[in-house]
Motif scaffolding. Structure first.
Motif, PDB file in Angstrom:
ATOM      1  N   GLY A 214      98.589   6.136  26.263  1.00  0.00           N
ATOM      2  CA  GLY A 214      99.033   7.288  25.486  1.00  0.00           C
ATOM      3  C   GLY A 214      98.536   7.304  24.045  1.00  0.00           C
ATOM      4  O   GLY A 214      97.707   6.501  23.636  1.00  0.00           O
ATOM      5  N   GLU A 215      99.082   8.235  23.279  1.00  0.00           N
ATOM      6  CA  GLU A 215      98.694   8.413  21.884  1.00  0.00           C
ATOM      7  C   GLU A 215      99.553   7.515  20.998  1.00  0.00           C
ATOM      8  O   GLU A 215     100.766   7.452  21.157  1.00  0.00           O
ATOM      9  N   MET A 216      98.933   6.841  20.052  1.00  0.00           N
ATOM     10  CA  MET A 216      99.625   5.842  19.234  1.00  0.00           C
ATOM     11  C   MET A 216      99.606   6.179  17.742  1.00  0.00           C
ATOM     12  O   MET A 216      98.581   6.599  17.210  1.00  0.00           O
ATOM     13  N   VAL A 217     100.744   5.958  17.102  1.00  0.00           N
ATOM     14  CA  VAL A 217     100.818   5.956  15.643  1.00  0.00           C
ATOM     15  C   VAL A 217     101.412   4.609  15.235  1.00  0.00           C
ATOM     16  O   VAL A 217     102.472   4.222  15.733  1.00  0.00           O
ATOM     17  N   VAL A 218     100.714   3.879  14.381  1.00  0.00           N
ATOM     18  CA  VAL A 218     101.194   2.583  13.900  1.00  0.00           C
ATOM     19  C   VAL A 218     101.492   2.699  12.413  1.00  0.00           C
ATOM     20  O   VAL A 218     100.651   3.153  11.636  1.00  0.00           O
ATOM     21  N   MET A 219     102.697   2.299  12.032  1.00  0.00           N
ATOM     22  CA  MET A 219     103.111   2.354  10.624  1.00  0.00           C
ATOM     23  C   MET A 219     103.478   0.954  10.164  1.00  0.00           C
ATOM     24  O   MET A 219     104.227   0.245  10.837  1.00  0.00           O
ATOM     25  N   VAL A 220     102.933   0.567   9.029  1.00  0.00           N
ATOM     26  CA  VAL A 220     103.153  -0.769   8.493  1.00  0.00           C
ATOM     27  C   VAL A 220     103.790  -0.649   7.117  1.00  0.00           C
ATOM     28  O   VAL A 220     103.285   0.099   6.255  1.00  0.00           O
ATOM     29  N   ARG A 221     104.881  -1.363   6.925  1.00  0.00           N
ATOM     30  CA  ARG A 221     105.544  -1.331   5.622  1.00  0.00           C
ATOM     31  C   ARG A 221     104.622  -1.923   4.556  1.00  0.00           C
ATOM     32  O   ARG A 221     103.880  -2.870   4.816  1.00  0.00           O
ATOM     33  N   GLY A 222     104.664  -1.344   3.367  1.00  0.00           N
ATOM     34  CA  GLY A 222     103.837  -1.844   2.282  1.00  0.00           C
ATOM     35  C   GLY A 222     104.241  -3.253   1.867  1.00  0.00           C
ATOM     36  O   GLY A 222     105.311  -3.755   2.237  1.00  0.00           O
ATOM     37  N   LYS A 223     103.381  -3.885   1.096  1.00  0.00           N
ATOM     38  CA  LYS A 223     103.656  -5.237   0.630  1.00  0.00           C
ATOM     39  C   LYS A 223     104.921  -5.241  -0.224  1.00  0.00           C
ATOM     40  O   LYS A 223     105.052  -4.442  -1.158  1.00  0.00           O
ATOM     41  N   PRO A 224     105.870  -6.132   0.080  1.00  0.00           N
ATOM     42  CA  PRO A 224     107.106  -6.169  -0.703  1.00  0.00           C
ATOM     43  C   PRO A 224     106.831  -6.525  -2.160  1.00  0.00           C
ATOM     44  O   PRO A 224     105.958  -7.341  -2.464  1.00  0.00           O
ATOM     45  N   LYS A 225     107.569  -5.896  -3.054  1.00  0.00           N
ATOM     46  CA  LYS A 225     107.447  -6.230  -4.471  1.00  0.00           C
ATOM     47  C   LYS A 225     108.123  -7.566  -4.721  1.00  0.00           C
ATOM     48  O   LYS A 225     109.130  -7.894  -4.087  1.00  0.00           O
ATOM     49  N   PRO A 226     107.581  -8.352  -5.645  1.00  0.00           N
ATOM     50  CA  PRO A 226     108.223  -9.636  -5.959  1.00  0.00           C
ATOM     51  C   PRO A 226     109.654  -9.427  -6.422  1.00  0.00           C
ATOM     52  O   PRO A 226     109.948  -8.495  -7.169  1.00  0.00           O
ATOM     53  N   ALA A 227     110.548 -10.272  -5.932  1.00  0.00           N
ATOM     54  CA  ALA A 227     111.946 -10.155  -6.338  1.00  0.00           C
ATOM     55  C   ALA A 227     112.082 -10.442  -7.827  1.00  0.00           C
ATOM     56  O   ALA A 227     111.503 -11.397  -8.350  1.00  0.00           O
TER      57      ALA A 227
END
Length: 279
Positions: free
Chosen positions: A218-231
């Motif tokens: 089927g058709e795919m959409v992949v979403m990746v969370r951005g790099k976390p900001k330093p705490a």
């Protein structure tokens, strides 16, 4: 009657119930429809009783054909532009035709509707205030890794389209570049019978796809969370804590933070957050 213009018309990505009434009306009344695949679109148009003539417009359309379409609009015709599914120009043909129309002073009118990227993002649970749409990645692993590498430090949510036969290798390459623990969501067959929206770490998604061959269809959409900001360390030294504790007994958090900043020289935002954390 539609006016002399180029109408960029979104069509369903799966469920025909997502065809908006305005899109049907426009496609019924324009003089001609430019379609990515005329045979594919003919089935959609037949379903909605649209008998408007079709002409082909796709990625391989040469400049002479583009000019011929532009000349038809300049000659007084109205034209609808559709892709095989979803919103034209979003990883679909249309850019050159729209640009030429605007260069010629032709009005370009969007008819909004389904878009796989936006539909997937809306249901992903990933941050959606800032995102970057990256479209399709290169098919070969080496080239794909090279494209992904500069995105490793990106803080915005990243959105990709991917083909089913490459999804497992693609997720593995993402895990290599972004790290196996990076949060991601895969949306498959959106609005269709076997719609699947699965979230987890990239490592978990690789295992999920590997364990079920149906997830490679089927058709795919992949979403990746951005790099976390330093705490950021929200702790205060003993003197600042003592001052804020006294101020908070008499003042609101906002007032205490402002006065505390004046007394200690620390940033009001840091003092405000510290005060909130104490409640």
């Amino acid at each position: 009657m539609t006016e002399q213009a180029l109408y960029v018309v979104a069509t369903p990505i799966g469920n025909l119930g997502d065809m908006v009434p305005r899109a049907v009306e426009i496609l019924q009344t324009v003089d001609v429809i430019a379609a990515e695949d005329t045979r594919h679109s003919a089935r959609l148009l037949d379903h909605f009783h649209i008998s408007t003539p079709l002409v082909a417009y796709h990625d391989h359309t040469d400049e002479r054909q583009v000019e011929a379409l532009i000349n038809r609009i300049k000659g007084g015709e109205s034209m609808g532009l559709i892709s095989d599914a979803g919103t034209p120009l979003v990883s679909d043909p249309g850019y050159r035709l729209v640009r030429r129309a605007r260069e010629e002073g032709i009005r370009v009118i969007p008819i909004p509707g389904a878009c796989a990227m936006i539909a997937a993002l809306s249901a992903s649970g990933l941050p959606s205030d800032r995102f970057s749409f990256e479209g399709f990645l290169p098919p070969k692993s080496g080239q794909r890794l090279n494209r992904l590498q500069p995105l490793a430090a990106e803080e915005r949510t990243l959105i990709f389209y991917e083909a089913p036969h490459r999804i497992q290798d693609c997720l593995a390459d993402m895990a290599t570049i972004f790290g196996v623990d990076r949060e991601a969501v895969m949306a498959r067959e959106i609005t269709k019978t076997f719609e699947t929206i699965r979230g987890g770490s990239l490592e978990e998604l690789v295992e999920f796809v590997a364990s079920d061959h149906n997830q490679r269809k089927g058709e795919m959409v992949v979403m990746v969370r951005g790099k976390p900001k330093p705490a950021q360390d929200q702790g205060l030294d003993a003197d600042a804590e003592r001052i804020m504790t006294i101020l908070l007994k008499e003042l609101s958090v906002k007032q205490a933070s402002q006065l505390g900043a004046d007394i200690t020289g620390l940033k009001k935002k840091a003092l405000y957050q510290w005060a909130l954390d104490q409640k």
